[in-house]
Design a protein around this motif. Structure first.
Motif, PDB file in Angstrom:
ATOM      1  N   ASP A   1      -6.326   3.641   2.107  1.00  0.00           N
ATOM      2  CA  ASP A   1      -7.664   3.584   2.240  1.00  0.00           C
ATOM      3  C   ASP A   1      -8.489   2.333   1.798  1.00  0.00           C
ATOM      4  O   ASP A   1      -9.656   1.821   2.332  1.00  0.00           O
ATOM      5  CB  ASP A   1      -8.347   4.823   1.948  1.00  0.00           C
ATOM      6  CG  ASP A   1      -8.102   6.031   2.507  1.00  0.00           C
ATOM      7  OD1 ASP A   1      -7.418   5.943   3.808  1.00  0.00           O
ATOM      8  OD2 ASP A   1      -8.094   7.177   2.117  1.00  0.00           O
ATOM      9  N   GLU A   2      -8.113   1.709   0.693  1.00  0.00           N
ATOM     10  CA  GLU A   2      -8.800   0.752  -0.077  1.00  0.00           C
ATOM     11  C   GLU A   2      -8.288  -0.647   0.296  1.00  0.00           C
ATOM     12  O   GLU A   2      -8.933  -1.580   0.124  1.00  0.00           O
ATOM     13  CB  GLU A   2      -8.412   0.938  -1.608  1.00  0.00           C
ATOM     14  CG  GLU A   2      -8.953   1.988  -2.252  1.00  0.00           C
ATOM     15  CD  GLU A   2     -10.247   2.266  -2.302  1.00  0.00           C
ATOM     16  OE1 GLU A   2     -11.154   1.394  -2.562  1.00  0.00           O
ATOM     17  OE2 GLU A   2     -10.597   3.384  -1.936  1.00  0.00           O
ATOM     18  N   ARG A   3      -7.245  -0.510   1.069  1.00  0.00           N
ATOM     19  CA  ARG A   3      -6.701  -2.183   1.214  1.00  0.00           C
ATOM     20  C   ARG A   3      -7.360  -2.872   2.238  1.00  0.00           C
ATOM     21  O   ARG A   3      -7.690  -4.103   2.068  1.00  0.00           O
ATOM     22  CB  ARG A   3      -5.219  -2.001   1.768  1.00  0.00           C
ATOM     23  CG  ARG A   3      -4.525  -3.366   1.918  1.00  0.00           C
ATOM     24  CD  ARG A   3      -3.064  -3.247   2.039  1.00  0.00           C
ATOM     25  NE  ARG A   3      -2.559  -4.563   2.063  1.00  0.00           N
ATOM     26  CZ  ARG A   3      -1.086  -5.118   2.289  1.00  0.00           C
ATOM     27  NH1 ARG A   3      -0.405  -3.919   2.432  1.00  0.00           N
ATOM     28  NH2 ARG A   3      -0.843  -6.000   2.440  1.00  0.00           N
ATOM     29  N   ASN A   4      -7.882  -2.573   3.144  1.00  0.00           N
ATOM     30  CA  ASN A   4      -8.651  -3.133   4.266  1.00  0.00           C
ATOM     31  C   ASN A   4     -10.158  -3.582   3.547  1.00  0.00           C
ATOM     32  O   ASN A   4     -10.486  -4.528   4.012  1.00  0.00           O
ATOM     33  CB  ASN A   4      -8.748  -2.440   5.488  1.00  0.00           C
ATOM     34  CG  ASN A   4      -7.776  -2.250   6.371  1.00  0.00           C
ATOM     35  OD1 ASN A   4      -6.781  -3.302   6.405  1.00  0.00           O
ATOM     36  ND2 ASN A   4      -7.311  -1.045   7.236  1.00  0.00           N
ATOM     37  N   TYR A   5     -10.611  -2.775   2.569  1.00  0.00           N
ATOM     38  CA  TYR A   5     -11.829  -3.090   1.935  1.00  0.00           C
ATOM     39  C   TYR A   5     -11.552  -4.117   1.469  1.00  0.00           C
ATOM     40  O   TYR A   5     -12.614  -5.037   1.423  1.00  0.00           O
ATOM     41  CB  TYR A   5     -12.178  -1.783   1.357  1.00  0.00           C
ATOM     42  CG  TYR A   5     -13.689  -1.990   0.761  1.00  0.00           C
ATOM     43  CD1 TYR A   5     -14.954  -1.971   1.411  1.00  0.00           C
ATOM     44  CD2 TYR A   5     -13.823  -2.343  -0.849  1.00  0.00           C
ATOM     45  CE1 TYR A   5     -16.213  -2.161   0.804  1.00  0.00           C
ATOM     46  CE2 TYR A   5     -14.945  -2.413  -1.125  1.00  0.00           C
ATOM     47  CZ  TYR A   5     -16.217  -2.451  -0.653  1.00  0.00           C
ATOM     48  OH  TYR A   5     -17.425  -2.750  -1.237  1.00  0.00           O
ATOM     49  N   TYR A   6     -10.901  -4.299   0.685  1.00  0.00           N
ATOM     50  CA  TYR A   6     -10.573  -5.670  -0.228  1.00  0.00           C
ATOM     51  C   TYR A   6     -10.156  -6.725   0.177  1.00  0.00           C
ATOM     52  O   TYR A   6     -10.390  -7.705  -0.117  1.00  0.00           O
ATOM     53  CB  TYR A   6      -9.915  -5.049  -1.655  1.00  0.00           C
ATOM     54  CG  TYR A   6     -10.694  -4.091  -2.656  1.00  0.00           C
ATOM     55  CD1 TYR A   6     -11.837  -4.689  -3.120  1.00  0.00           C
ATOM     56  CD2 TYR A   6     -10.608  -2.872  -2.623  1.00  0.00           C
ATOM     57  CE1 TYR A   6     -12.715  -3.954  -4.078  1.00  0.00           C
ATOM     58  CE2 TYR A   6     -11.210  -2.049  -3.509  1.00  0.00           C
ATOM     59  CZ  TYR A   6     -12.209  -2.405  -3.961  1.00  0.00           C
ATOM     60  OH  TYR A   6     -13.037  -1.604  -5.019  1.00  0.00           O
ATOM     61  N   ASN A   7      -9.251  -6.439   1.319  1.00  0.00           N
ATOM     62  CA  ASN A   7      -8.587  -7.449   2.292  1.00  0.00           C
ATOM     63  C   ASN A   7      -8.349  -8.813   1.487  1.00  0.00           C
ATOM     64  O   ASN A   7      -8.705  -9.839   1.728  1.00  0.00           O
ATOM     65  CB  ASN A   7      -9.703  -7.840   3.287  1.00  0.00           C
ATOM     66  CG  ASN A   7      -9.132  -8.476   4.493  1.00  0.00           C
ATOM     67  OD1 ASN A   7      -7.666  -8.732   4.241  1.00  0.00           O
ATOM     68  ND2 ASN A   7      -9.433  -8.596   5.634  1.00  0.00           N
TER      69      ASN A   7
ATOM     70  N   ARG B   1      -6.136   3.993  -6.973  1.00  0.00           N
ATOM     71  CA  ARG B   1      -6.797   3.516  -5.617  1.00  0.00           C
ATOM     72  C   ARG B   1      -6.424   2.093  -5.333  1.00  0.00           C
ATOM     73  O   ARG B   1      -6.167   1.638  -4.342  1.00  0.00           O
ATOM     74  CB  ARG B   1      -8.433   3.529  -5.828  1.00  0.00           C
ATOM     75  CG  ARG B   1      -8.798   4.941  -5.968  1.00  0.00           C
ATOM     76  CD  ARG B   1      -8.359   5.893  -4.805  1.00  0.00           C
ATOM     77  NE  ARG B   1      -8.910   5.807  -3.543  1.00  0.00           N
ATOM     78  CZ  ARG B   1      -8.613   6.372  -2.550  1.00  0.00           C
ATOM     79  NH1 ARG B   1      -7.737   7.497  -2.582  1.00  0.00           N
ATOM     80  NH2 ARG B   1      -9.154   6.206  -1.394  1.00  0.00           N
ATOM     81  N   TRP B   2      -6.369   1.331  -6.504  1.00  0.00           N
ATOM     82  CA  TRP B   2      -5.721  -0.019  -6.485  1.00  0.00           C
ATOM     83  C   TRP B   2      -5.307  -0.156  -8.026  1.00  0.00           C
ATOM     84  O   TRP B   2      -5.816  -0.527  -8.939  1.00  0.00           O
ATOM     85  CB  TRP B   2      -6.918  -1.140  -6.312  1.00  0.00           C
ATOM     86  CG  TRP B   2      -6.545  -2.613  -6.371  1.00  0.00           C
ATOM     87  CD1 TRP B   2      -5.526  -3.090  -6.804  1.00  0.00           C
ATOM     88  CD2 TRP B   2      -7.547  -3.520  -6.178  1.00  0.00           C
ATOM     89  NE1 TRP B   2      -5.450  -4.522  -6.545  1.00  0.00           N
ATOM     90  CE2 TRP B   2      -7.148  -4.712  -6.497  1.00  0.00           C
ATOM     91  CE3 TRP B   2      -8.941  -3.698  -6.008  1.00  0.00           C
ATOM     92  CZ2 TRP B   2      -7.516  -6.019  -6.318  1.00  0.00           C
ATOM     93  CZ3 TRP B   2      -9.546  -4.697  -6.123  1.00  0.00           C
ATOM     94  CH2 TRP B   2      -8.746  -5.944  -6.041  1.00  0.00           C
TER      95      TRP B   2
ATOM     96  N   GLU C   1       0.898  -1.036   0.029  1.00  0.00           N
ATOM     97  CA  GLU C   1       0.045  -0.078   0.143  1.00  0.00           C
ATOM     98  C   GLU C   1       0.756   1.318   0.174  1.00  0.00           C
ATOM     99  O   GLU C   1       1.989   1.299   0.437  1.00  0.00           O
ATOM    100  CB  GLU C   1      -0.933   0.142   1.359  1.00  0.00           C
ATOM    101  CG  GLU C   1      -0.192   0.205   2.522  1.00  0.00           C
ATOM    102  CD  GLU C   1      -1.108  -0.070   3.763  1.00  0.00           C
ATOM    103  OE1 GLU C   1      -1.301   0.697   4.603  1.00  0.00           O
ATOM    104  OE2 GLU C   1      -1.852  -1.098   3.829  1.00  0.00           O
TER     105      GLU C   1
END
Length: 118
Positions: free
Chosen positions: A93-99, A76-77, A41
Motif C-alpha cells: 500500500d505504501e510503495r506507490n505513494y513514495y514512488n 510499512r517501509w 514490496e
C-alpha cells in the motif's frame, strides 16, 4: 564483497521471502548515499518484516554489517542500510505513494537474474 554482489545477495533474500516487484537501481552516478538501491514490496506487515529479517540474516552470514534498520515495528517501509546498498522494503500500500523509482528516475535500472545460481 563488491557492492553489486551485495545488492544481488539482498535481491535474492527478497526473492526467497517472496518479495514482489523487486527493482535494483544503480545510484553510483546519481547519489552519494549508496551505490545501489534495492526496492521491493510485501503484501502484509509480517511479510515485509520477514524480507527485512532475511536480508539482515544473509548480510550477517557474509560478514556484512547492517549499519541501520529502520521502520521494522510498523513494517510499512523498512530501510535496511548495508552501506553501499540500501534496501527499501515497502508494504504494498505504501510503495506507490513514495514512488522511489520515479523520485530517483535518473538512476538506471539493473537487470536481475534471481532464478540463476551465481
Amino acid at each position: 564483497m563488491e557492492s553489486k554482489q551485495l545488492a544481488n545477495l539482498a535481491a535474492k533474500a527478497c526473492d526467497d521471502k517472496r518479495g514482489e516487484d523487486i527493482v535494483m537501481m544503480d545510484m553510483q552516478d546519481v547519489s552519494l548515499v549508496a551505490d545501489y538501491f534495492l526496492i521491493c514490496e510485501g503484501t502484509n506487515e509480517r511479510q515485509v518484516q520477514a524480507i527485512a529479517r532475511e536480508i539482515k540474516s544473509q548480510a550477517e552470514e557474509n560478514e556484512i554489517m547492517v549499519k541501520r534498520l529502520e521502520g521494522f515495528d510498523q513494517a510499512r517501509w523498512i530501510l535496511v542500510d548495508l552501506g553501499d546498498v540500501v534496501c527499501h522494503i515497502f508494504h504494498k500500500d505504501e510503495r506507490n505513494y513514495y514512488n522511489l523509482e520515479r523520485l530517483w528516475g535518473d538512476a538506471p535500472l539493473v537487470e536481475l537474474s534471481l532464478n540463476q545460481e551465481s
